[in-house]
Design an enzyme around this catalytic site. Sequence first.
Site, short mmCIF file in Angstrom:
data_model
loop_
_atom_site.label_atom_id
_atom_site.label_comp_id
_atom_site.label_asym_id
_atom_site.label_seq_id
_atom_site.Cartn_x
_atom_site.Cartn_y
_atom_site.Cartn_z
CG HIS A 38 9.55 1.06 -42.19
ND1 HIS A 38 8.94 1.66 -41.10
CD2 HIS A 38 10.84 0.82 -41.80
CE1 HIS A 38 9.82 1.78 -40.12
NE2 HIS A 38 10.98 1.27 -40.52
CG HIS A 120 11.94 -6.01 -37.46
ND1 HIS A 120 13.29 -5.84 -37.67
CD2 HIS A 120 11.50 -4.86 -36.88
CE1 HIS A 120 13.65 -4.65 -37.24
NE2 HIS A 120 12.59 -4.03 -36.76
#
Length: 171
Positions: A38, A120
């Site tokens: 995620h 990220h």
Amino acid sequence: MRRLFLGFAPTPAQVVQLSALQRDCQSSGQPVNQANLHMTLVFLGMVSQEQEQQLRDAVAGLPRCRFSVTLDQLVYWQGAKVLCLSGTVMDPALKQLAHCAGQLAARLGLHQSEHPFTPHITLSRKAKSLPAKVVPPSISLQPDSLHLYLSHNPGDGVRYDIIQSWPLRSG
């Protein structure tokens, strides 16, 4: 108290790309479970029932506009010992959403990161270095929903489960 964060899920095709990248980087730590891949918007930490309800009510009022972010840099964060596919915030909609989500967390007395928001996806934990000669793919995230995730360990390892979602709006 529950450990929560707001974030975005990659598409199934992007999970395949990320898994291939994890295999290429297999010497760099413990790969994150595919189901846990995620992009975190804001980590909230331990949240009481009352704070969680306030959070759920307030997220509906965040500027949840669609955005695009390209993740194309393989980075190693030594302090956290994680290997990530990272990018730069270029889209003003993502920049605004990250700022407002951080303000919301502060207003509710939740965790405050000491680092600026960096888009990220963590690929592996307990990493020791950046792998040599690995060329990361360029992944363009264009999510259609913001998710509230629960981080918990049911006994077989940490899991990140989506417990509520809010659609992102066009323009």
